[in-house]
Write a protein that holds these residues in place. Structure first.
Motif, short mmCIF file in Angstrom:
data_model
loop_
_atom_site.label_atom_id
_atom_site.label_comp_id
_atom_site.label_asym_id
_atom_site.label_seq_id
_atom_site.Cartn_x
_atom_site.Cartn_y
_atom_site.Cartn_z
N SER A 148 0.85 -1.18 0.00
CA SER A 148 0.00 0.00 0.00
C SER A 148 0.89 1.23 0.00
O SER A 148 2.11 1.12 0.04
N ILE A 149 0.25 2.40 0.00
CA ILE A 149 1.04 3.62 0.06
C ILE A 149 1.71 3.79 1.42
O ILE A 149 2.66 4.53 1.55
N LYS A 150 1.25 3.02 2.42
CA LYS A 150 1.81 3.09 3.77
C LYS A 150 2.88 2.03 4.05
O LYS A 150 3.82 2.28 4.78
N ALA A 151 2.68 0.81 3.53
CA ALA A 151 3.53 -0.30 3.96
C ALA A 151 3.45 -1.47 2.99
O ALA A 151 2.57 -1.54 2.13
N VAL A 152 4.38 -2.41 3.17
CA VAL A 152 4.34 -3.70 2.48
C VAL A 152 4.05 -4.74 3.56
O VAL A 152 4.74 -4.79 4.58
N SER A 153 3.01 -5.55 3.35
CA SER A 153 2.59 -6.51 4.36
C SER A 153 2.49 -7.91 3.79
O SER A 153 1.96 -8.10 2.69
N ASP A 154 2.99 -8.87 4.55
CA ASP A 154 2.80 -10.28 4.19
C ASP A 154 1.39 -10.71 4.56
O ASP A 154 0.84 -10.26 5.57
N ILE A 155 0.84 -11.60 3.76
CA ILE A 155 -0.43 -12.25 4.06
C ILE A 155 -0.10 -13.70 4.42
O ILE A 155 0.64 -14.37 3.69
N TYR A 156 -0.63 -14.16 5.53
CA TYR A 156 -0.34 -15.50 6.03
C TYR A 156 -1.53 -16.42 5.76
O TYR A 156 -2.67 -16.05 6.00
N THR A 157 -1.24 -17.60 5.24
CA THR A 157 -2.33 -18.52 4.96
C THR A 157 -2.88 -19.09 6.28
O THR A 157 -2.11 -19.58 7.10
N PRO A 158 -4.19 -19.00 6.46
CA PRO A 158 -4.78 -19.55 7.69
C PRO A 158 -5.01 -21.06 7.63
O PRO A 158 -5.44 -21.65 8.60
N VAL A 159 -4.72 -21.66 6.46
CA VAL A 159 -4.96 -23.10 6.28
C VAL A 159 -3.83 -23.74 5.48
O VAL A 159 -3.13 -23.06 4.73
N SER A 160 -3.66 -25.03 5.65
CA SER A 160 -2.73 -25.80 4.83
C SER A 160 -3.51 -26.39 3.67
O SER A 160 -4.68 -26.74 3.81
N GLY A 161 -2.86 -26.50 2.52
CA GLY A 161 -3.50 -27.11 1.36
C GLY A 161 -2.87 -26.63 0.07
O GLY A 161 -1.87 -25.91 0.08
N THR A 162 -3.48 -27.01 -1.03
CA THR A 162 -3.01 -26.63 -2.35
C THR A 162 -3.85 -25.48 -2.89
O THR A 162 -5.09 -25.52 -2.80
N VAL A 163 -3.19 -24.48 -3.46
CA VAL A 163 -3.89 -23.35 -4.06
C VAL A 163 -4.61 -23.84 -5.31
O VAL A 163 -3.99 -24.38 -6.22
N THR A 164 -5.93 -23.67 -5.33
CA THR A 164 -6.74 -24.11 -6.47
C THR A 164 -7.16 -22.97 -7.38
O THR A 164 -7.54 -23.21 -8.52
#
Length: 124
Positions: free
Chosen positions: A63-79
């Motif tokens: 964003s214009i304010k920051a760079v943020s990681d997004i954490y997966t709340p679940v294990s699995g394969t991205v579909t």
């Protein structure tokens, strides 16, 4: 400020939401998270077929304010991944629970996910 927290979703302490659909779990960031980030200008998503482990960083929101990681709340394969949000990252700000979803995973919702009431209490 009052943040939108749809009752049919589950939430995490790190401000991701989980929509338990029949075919997969759809993941995004909450209205609170997008507001804290400010205007989103770039989104990097995992690739379809990636295997994710619960709690790992798997996406990036800038964003214009920051760079943020997004954490997966679940294990699995991205579909599936949301190409629309890659092309128009501002969808995270304008429609975080609709067109601004991030990716889908073929996993199970975590037992420790928060319901909407508990999440609202956390962000108050």
């Amino acid at each position: 400020m009052t943040y939108e927290t749809p009752a049919d979703l589950q939430y995490t302490d790190s401000h991701e939401w989980i929509d338990d659909r029949e075919e997969a779990l759809r993941i995004g960031i909450s209205d609170f998270a997008q507001d804290e980030l400010g205007d989103v200008v770039f989104v990097e998503l995992p690739a379809e077929g990636d295997t994710l482990q619960e709690g790992e960083a798997c996406a990036v929101v800038e964003s214009i304010k920051a760079v943020s990681d997004i954490y997966t709340p679940v294990s699995g394969t991205v579909t599936a991944t949301n190409d629309a949000v890659r092309d128009r990252p501002e969808l995270l700000n304008s429609d975080p629970y609709g067109d601004g979803w991030l990716f889908e995973v073929d996993g199970q919702a975590p037992d420790d996910a928060l319901d909407a009431d508990d999440y609202r209490k956390q962000i108050e």
